[in-house]
Scaffold this motif. Structure first.
Motif, short mmCIF file in Angstrom:
data_model
loop_
_atom_site.label_atom_id
_atom_site.label_comp_id
_atom_site.label_asym_id
_atom_site.label_seq_id
_atom_site.Cartn_x
_atom_site.Cartn_y
_atom_site.Cartn_z
N VAL A 53 17.60 35.42 65.53
CA VAL A 53 18.65 36.01 64.68
C VAL A 53 18.16 37.32 64.07
N SER A 54 16.95 37.33 63.57
CA SER A 54 16.40 38.52 62.94
C SER A 54 16.33 39.70 63.91
N LEU A 55 15.92 39.44 65.13
CA LEU A 55 15.77 40.51 66.13
C LEU A 55 17.10 41.07 66.61
N LYS A 56 18.18 40.40 66.34
CA LYS A 56 19.50 40.88 66.76
C LYS A 56 20.08 41.90 65.78
N ARG A 57 19.40 42.14 64.68
CA ARG A 57 19.85 43.16 63.71
C ARG A 57 19.67 44.54 64.34
N ASN A 58 20.70 45.36 64.24
CA ASN A 58 20.59 46.72 64.81
C ASN A 58 19.97 47.68 63.78
N LYS A 59 19.85 48.95 64.16
CA LYS A 59 19.20 49.95 63.29
C LYS A 59 19.93 50.14 61.97
N GLU A 60 21.23 49.88 61.97
CA GLU A 60 22.02 50.02 60.74
C GLU A 60 21.95 48.77 59.87
N GLY A 61 21.22 47.74 60.33
CA GLY A 61 21.10 46.51 59.56
C GLY A 61 22.26 45.55 59.76
N LEU A 62 22.99 45.71 60.87
CA LEU A 62 24.16 44.88 61.16
C LEU A 62 23.94 44.06 62.42
N TRP A 63 24.75 43.02 62.58
CA TRP A 63 24.70 42.18 63.77
C TRP A 63 25.98 42.40 64.57
N LYS A 64 25.84 42.55 65.89
CA LYS A 64 27.00 42.77 66.75
C LYS A 64 27.60 41.45 67.22
N MET A 65 28.91 41.47 67.42
CA MET A 65 29.63 40.36 68.02
C MET A 65 29.24 40.31 69.50
N GLN A 66 28.69 39.20 69.92
CA GLN A 66 28.26 39.06 71.31
C GLN A 66 29.08 38.03 72.07
N ASN A 67 29.81 37.21 71.34
CA ASN A 67 30.54 36.12 71.96
C ASN A 67 31.88 35.99 71.24
N SER A 68 32.92 36.50 71.86
CA SER A 68 34.23 36.54 71.22
C SER A 68 35.23 35.66 71.97
N LEU A 69 36.03 34.95 71.22
CA LEU A 69 37.13 34.17 71.80
C LEU A 69 38.46 34.87 71.59
N ASN A 70 38.41 36.17 71.33
CA ASN A 70 39.63 36.92 71.02
C ASN A 70 40.70 36.84 72.10
N ASP A 71 40.30 36.67 73.35
CA ASP A 71 41.29 36.60 74.43
C ASP A 71 42.25 35.42 74.25
N GLY A 72 41.80 34.37 73.61
CA GLY A 72 42.64 33.20 73.42
C GLY A 72 43.21 33.06 72.03
N MET A 73 43.14 34.10 71.23
CA MET A 73 43.61 34.02 69.85
C MET A 73 44.83 34.91 69.64
N LEU A 74 45.71 34.50 68.74
CA LEU A 74 46.88 35.31 68.42
C LEU A 74 46.49 36.60 67.71
N VAL A 75 45.51 36.50 66.82
CA VAL A 75 45.04 37.65 66.07
C VAL A 75 43.55 37.83 66.33
N PRO A 76 43.14 38.93 66.93
CA PRO A 76 41.71 39.15 67.20
C PRO A 76 40.91 39.25 65.90
N ILE A 77 39.72 38.70 65.94
CA ILE A 77 38.81 38.78 64.81
C ILE A 77 37.63 39.64 65.25
N GLU A 78 37.60 40.84 64.77
CA GLU A 78 36.57 41.83 65.11
C GLU A 78 36.56 42.09 66.61
N GLU A 79 35.58 42.84 67.09
CA GLU A 79 35.60 43.26 68.48
C GLU A 79 34.25 42.99 69.13
#
Length: 193
Positions: free
Chosen positions: A145-171
């Motif tokens: 988890v720690s190593l997934k932090r980017n240079k800006e100190g944020l974590w990226k969405m890597q696994n999204s179920l947005n295709d099956g949701m009525l309202v997407p949650i982040e990208e």
């Protein structure tokens, strides 16, 4: 479903108590060491109830019983939580217990939110943190988890179920507020481990 209904206030419902009883009675953590249990419940779904305990089933059962407020737990629930947690400590969440150098669940290394029926190392660490479980066997997952932090100190969405949701949650592929919040809370909790 059990997790959600607990959070929605149905813990005391008599019908709902049967679902918790089912988890206690039937959720396996035997890891394929002994002969698999027999009976109608275990014969229905070979992929979930076959020779080896189902990682996803154990994860969802742990998430469900961990949602029971501490003051509402009894000895049986505490035992089941300990049993389910030990299963994941033995696997370091995503590894094979019989061959600890092999990844059993590669998808669990890709962080996402919401996960629905899936899980990942971040969600499992969150459950362990809520249960206040600290163990050196968690260090590998914490480091992932720690190593997934980017240079800006944020974590990226890597696994999204947005295709099956009525309202997407982040990208997918973009920084995630939800993952960043969860990761920061978990890393703070485990800072002294």
């Amino acid at each position: 479903m059990v997790f959600s209904l607990i959070r929605l206030g149905y813990l005391e419902d008599e019908r709902f108590q049967k679902a918790i009883g089912w988890i206690y009675a039937f959720q396996r953590t035997d890891d394929g060491v002994d002969k698999p249990p027999e009976g109608e419940v275990y014969m229905r779904y070979e992929s979930c109830w076959g020779r080896h305990s189902c990682h996803m089933g154990v994860a969802q059962a742990l998430k469900a019983v961990a949602a029971i407020p501490e003051e509402k737990r009894n000895g049986k629930i505490d035992e089941k939580i300990a049993e389910l947690a030990e299963y994941f400590l033995k696997h370091r969440f995503y590894m094979k217990s019989h061959d600890p150098e092999k990844v059993a669940k590669p998808g669990w290394l890709r962080l996402g939110f919401p996960l629905m029926y899936q899980t990942d190392v971040l969600e499992l660490l969150e459950i362990f943190a809520e249960l206040r479980i600290k163990d050196p066997k968690l260090q590998d997952a914490i480091e992932i988890v720690s190593l997934k932090r980017n240079k800006e100190g944020l974590w990226k969405m890597q696994n999204s179920l947005n295709d099956g949701m009525l309202v997407p949650i982040e990208e997918n592929g973009k920084p995630s507020k939800w993952l960043t919040l969860k990761a920061l809370k978990i890393l703070k909790f485990y800072a002294e481990l």
